[in-house]
Design a protein around this motif. Structure first.
Motif, mmCIF file in Angstrom:
data_model
loop_
_atom_site.group_PDB
_atom_site.id
_atom_site.type_symbol
_atom_site.label_atom_id
_atom_site.label_comp_id
_atom_site.label_asym_id
_atom_site.label_seq_id
_atom_site.Cartn_x
_atom_site.Cartn_y
_atom_site.Cartn_z
ATOM 1 N N LEU A 1 0.827 -1.202 0.000
ATOM 2 C CA LEU A 1 0.000 0.000 0.000
ATOM 3 C C LEU A 1 0.868 1.261 0.000
ATOM 4 C CD1 LEU A 1 -2.718 -1.143 2.548
ATOM 5 C CD2 LEU A 1 -2.942 -0.987 0.058
ATOM 6 N N GLU A 2 1.958 1.227 0.780
ATOM 7 C CA GLU A 2 2.873 2.364 0.798
ATOM 8 C C GLU A 2 3.533 2.555 -0.557
ATOM 9 O OE1 GLU A 2 5.428 1.333 4.027
ATOM 10 O OE2 GLU A 2 4.032 2.088 5.533
ATOM 11 N N ARG A 3 3.911 1.463 -1.195
ATOM 12 C CA ARG A 3 4.540 1.562 -2.515
ATOM 13 C C ARG A 3 3.536 2.119 -3.530
ATOM 14 N NH1 ARG A 3 8.861 -0.627 -5.717
ATOM 15 N NH2 ARG A 3 8.701 0.681 -7.570
ATOM 16 N N MET A 4 2.300 1.666 -3.463
ATOM 17 C CA MET A 4 1.275 2.185 -4.370
ATOM 18 C C MET A 4 1.076 3.685 -4.124
ATOM 19 S SD MET A 4 -0.869 1.515 -6.813
ATOM 20 C CE MET A 4 -1.397 -0.173 -6.820
ATOM 21 N N TYR A 5 1.082 4.092 -2.884
ATOM 22 C CA TYR A 5 0.960 5.506 -2.533
ATOM 23 C C TYR A 5 2.077 6.309 -3.199
ATOM 24 C CZ TYR A 5 0.502 9.621 0.508
ATOM 25 O OH TYR A 5 0.336 10.893 0.990
ATOM 26 N N LEU A 6 3.301 5.822 -3.074
ATOM 27 C CA LEU A 6 4.439 6.516 -3.670
ATOM 28 C C LEU A 6 4.347 6.524 -5.198
ATOM 29 C CD1 LEU A 6 7.339 5.292 -1.358
ATOM 30 C CD2 LEU A 6 6.173 7.520 -1.340
ATOM 31 N N GLU A 7 3.804 5.469 -5.778
ATOM 32 C CA GLU A 7 3.648 5.431 -7.235
ATOM 33 C C GLU A 7 2.603 6.442 -7.706
ATOM 34 O OE1 GLU A 7 5.649 4.021 -9.373
ATOM 35 O OE2 GLU A 7 6.816 3.135 -7.749
ATOM 36 N N THR A 8 1.600 6.729 -6.869
ATOM 37 C CA THR A 8 0.643 7.781 -7.248
ATOM 38 C C THR A 8 1.323 9.147 -7.235
ATOM 39 O OG1 THR A 8 -0.240 8.182 -5.020
ATOM 40 C CG2 THR A 8 -1.338 6.474 -6.336
ATOM 41 N N VAL A 9 2.262 9.325 -6.298
ATOM 42 C CA VAL A 9 3.045 10.566 -6.265
ATOM 43 C C VAL A 9 3.868 10.668 -7.547
ATOM 44 C CG1 VAL A 9 4.911 11.807 -5.079
ATOM 45 C CG2 VAL A 9 3.132 10.652 -3.739
ATOM 46 N N ARG A 10 4.541 9.590 -7.913
ATOM 47 C CA ARG A 10 5.371 9.568 -9.118
ATOM 48 C C ARG A 10 4.526 9.890 -10.357
ATOM 49 N NH1 ARG A 10 9.986 6.655 -9.667
ATOM 50 N NH2 ARG A 10 9.343 5.141 -8.075
ATOM 51 N N ALA A 11 3.398 9.230 -10.490
ATOM 52 C CA ALA A 11 2.549 9.424 -11.672
ATOM 53 C C ALA A 11 2.019 10.851 -11.753
ATOM 54 C CB ALA A 11 1.391 8.429 -11.662
ATOM 55 N N GLU A 12 1.633 11.409 -10.620
ATOM 56 C CA GLU A 12 1.151 12.788 -10.654
ATOM 57 C C GLU A 12 2.274 13.750 -11.029
ATOM 58 O OE1 GLU A 12 -1.131 16.250 -8.155
ATOM 59 O OE2 GLU A 12 -1.211 14.202 -7.381
ATOM 60 N N LEU A 13 3.471 13.512 -10.529
ATOM 61 C CA LEU A 13 4.607 14.356 -10.903
ATOM 62 C C LEU A 13 4.868 14.290 -12.408
ATOM 63 C CD1 LEU A 13 7.128 13.618 -8.017
ATOM 64 C CD2 LEU A 13 6.003 15.805 -8.511
#
Length: 159
Positions: A87-99
């Motif tokens: 879940l934490e990794r998915m959270y960080l991937e949403t940050v990456r994708a938005e960036l």
């Protein structure tokens, strides 16, 4: 320069910018993404309910293409497990994708500089249509995940 050549150059620019920004985004470390995720403004904005009511996001978000695996990133299409680290990794991937999509939105209007006046709406329309839906989905998913994963919590995943 003819209109056809100018549009062709714009398309080449869009493809090149997309590949470059996507590659740079895929190379951001988890530590960098964690640092960005800890910035308080990152979770500001509309609520999960707003995305559901106003954008009806649940009806269309799964129809968008997913390129998270590009360049070594992680696909956000499905959670493989509900373990905290996933879940934490998915959270960080949403940050990456938005960036990445915000970066694309910032540069994809550049062809306005060389396109004929009648064609200048193309880059702006393309930038908005090609990025705002993805940004909305990433914010929506991050808000949903933030109930479990807080940016100021101890992270259980490592680089």
């Amino acid at each position: 320069m003819s209109n056809l050549v100018a549009v062709a150059i714009a398309v080449v620019f869009w493809v090149g910018a997309s590949l470059l920004i996507g590659l740079v985004g895929s190379r951001l470390s988890l530590g960098t993404l964690r640092s960005i995720a800890r910035v308080a403004w990152w979770l500001r904005g509309p609520s999960v309910g707003w995305y559901r009511r106003q954008l009806q996001i649940e009806t269309w978000k799964d129809r968008l293409p997913e390129a998270g695996g590009f360049g070594g990133g992680m696909s956000k299409r499905h959670l493989l497990t509900r373990q905290r680290s996933a879940l934490e990794r998915m959270y960080l991937e949403t940050v990456r994708a938005e960036l990445v999509h915000t970066g694309l939105l910032a540069v994809q209007w550049v062809p306005v500089l060389w396109l004929h006046a009648g064609f200048r709406v193309l880059p702006v329309a393309y930038a908005v249509i090609a990025n705002l839906p993805f940004i909305a989905v990433q914010r929506y998913n991050r808000l949903r995940l933030s109930r479990i994963v807080r940016a100021d919590d101890h992270w259980s995943i490592d680089e």
